[in-house]
Write a protein that holds these residues in place. Structure first.
Motif, short mmCIF file in Angstrom:
data_model
loop_
_atom_site.label_atom_id
_atom_site.label_comp_id
_atom_site.label_asym_id
_atom_site.label_seq_id
_atom_site.Cartn_x
_atom_site.Cartn_y
_atom_site.Cartn_z
N ILE A 72 39.21 31.33 38.91
CA ILE A 72 40.54 32.19 38.81
C ILE A 72 40.56 33.56 38.08
CG2 ILE A 72 42.67 32.13 37.77
CD1 ILE A 72 42.65 28.98 38.51
N ILE A 73 39.71 33.41 36.97
CA ILE A 73 39.61 34.65 36.15
C ILE A 73 38.93 35.78 37.11
CG2 ILE A 73 38.58 35.79 34.03
CD1 ILE A 73 39.38 33.31 32.70
N ASP A 74 37.79 35.39 37.45
CA ASP A 74 37.01 36.44 38.28
C ASP A 74 37.85 37.11 39.39
OD1 ASP A 74 34.67 35.99 36.69
OD2 ASP A 74 33.70 34.57 38.07
N TYR A 75 38.47 35.94 40.20
CA TYR A 75 39.42 36.62 41.42
C TYR A 75 40.30 37.45 40.71
CZ TYR A 75 42.10 36.75 45.51
OH TYR A 75 43.04 36.94 46.21
N THR A 76 41.01 37.15 39.79
CA THR A 76 42.26 37.83 39.26
C THR A 76 41.88 39.30 38.65
OG1 THR A 76 42.49 36.49 37.50
CG2 THR A 76 43.72 35.71 39.49
N GLN A 77 40.70 39.40 38.20
CA GLN A 77 40.31 40.59 37.60
C GLN A 77 39.44 41.49 38.55
OE1 GLN A 77 38.92 40.02 33.67
NE2 GLN A 77 40.23 38.70 33.05
N ALA A 78 38.94 40.96 39.54
CA ALA A 78 38.08 41.73 40.23
C ALA A 78 38.90 42.86 41.05
CB ALA A 78 37.37 40.98 41.49
N ARG A 79 38.41 44.15 40.59
CA ARG A 79 39.08 45.45 41.40
C ARG A 79 40.40 45.46 41.31
NH1 ARG A 79 35.05 43.25 44.71
NH2 ARG A 79 36.76 42.57 46.18
N VAL A 80 40.70 45.42 39.99
CA VAL A 80 42.33 45.32 39.61
C VAL A 80 42.58 46.69 38.76
CG1 VAL A 80 42.85 43.32 40.21
CG2 VAL A 80 42.26 43.78 37.91
N SER A 81 43.63 47.28 39.03
CA SER A 81 43.94 48.52 38.31
C SER A 81 45.17 48.47 37.60
CB SER A 81 43.58 49.78 39.01
OG SER A 81 44.38 49.76 39.97
N SER A 82 45.95 47.51 37.53
CA SER A 82 47.52 47.41 37.41
C SER A 82 47.87 45.96 36.97
CB SER A 82 48.42 48.03 38.14
OG SER A 82 48.44 47.39 39.69
N GLY A 83 48.95 45.78 36.33
CA GLY A 83 49.52 44.42 36.15
C GLY A 83 50.12 44.01 37.44
N GLU A 84 50.63 44.76 38.12
CA GLU A 84 51.32 44.32 39.37
C GLU A 84 50.35 43.70 40.31
OE1 GLU A 84 54.07 43.40 42.06
OE2 GLU A 84 54.39 44.29 39.98
#
Length: 205
Positions: free
Chosen positions: A67-79
């Protein structure tokens, strides 16, 4: 012992056959769903370490790491993080809800099927009283009442444990959703903290 059980079971008439099918279907689906929830449960995976895992995903383990890997991969905003967590929920929770609705429907159907057997047994009793006489009447009445009571008992015996299993499934489902929400809050808090740190460093420079 087995012969006595079979004799009592068969005294319920043909309604006992669909009741047996409902019971098998109910508990097969319920146990399958409980096993699925057991595999997806996150509470046993070092919940006290989740914030450290969010900060350093390489330290995470099990499904929490996924879950952590998927939700943090290549994200740049809280949205984007929220959208990722919504996807995680959609991949887990709706499946549980659909199966829970099915199991709940079978639980509700079992006593109704037993009630159908009760009605048929009473009809058999009244028909026997009206068409037979003498010693035959007692046998027909006993057979009809036996069918009525056995089917009612079988329907309730199937439904009551199933009802508690549905409650247990719903409780586990709510806990899973709460765990996902906690990981989401920790992730968003870490991103805000991390950005404040970066902004502070840029200001110092």
């Amino acid at each position: 012992m087995i012969d006595e059980i079979l004799t009592i079971w068969m005294s319920g008439g043909w309604v006992m056959v669909p009741l047996f099918g409902l019971g098998m279907l109910l508990y097969a689906q319920a146990f399958q769903l409980l096993l699925y929830l057991q595999r997806t449960d996150l509470s046993s995976q070092n919940e006290s370490l989740w914030f450290d895992w969010v900060r350093k995903p390489e330290l995470a383990e099990g499904r929490v790491k996924e879950i952590i890997d998927y939700t943090q991969a290549r994200v740049s905003s809280g949205e984007q993080v929220r959208n990722r967590f919504d996807e995680v929920r959609r991949s887990l929770v709706p499946l549980i809800d659909r199966r829970t609705v099915f199991v709940g429907t079978v639980v509700a159907a079992a006593p109704l099927m037993g009630l159908l057997g009760t009605v048929l047994g009473m009809l058999q009793t009244f028909l026997g009283i009206s068409t037979s006489g003498g010693a035959e009447t007692a046998g027909v009445v006993a057979s009809g009442i036996s069918a009525a009571l056995v089917t009612t008992q079988a329907g309730l015996t199937i439904a009551l444990p199933g009802l508690f299993m549905v409650m247990l499934i719903q409780r586990k489902r709510q806990r899973l959703e709460a765990q996902i929400a906690r990981i989401e809050c920790l992730t968003l808090s870490f991103m805000k903290f991390d950005r404040r740190s970066e902004s502070a460093l840029e200001h110092v420079e």
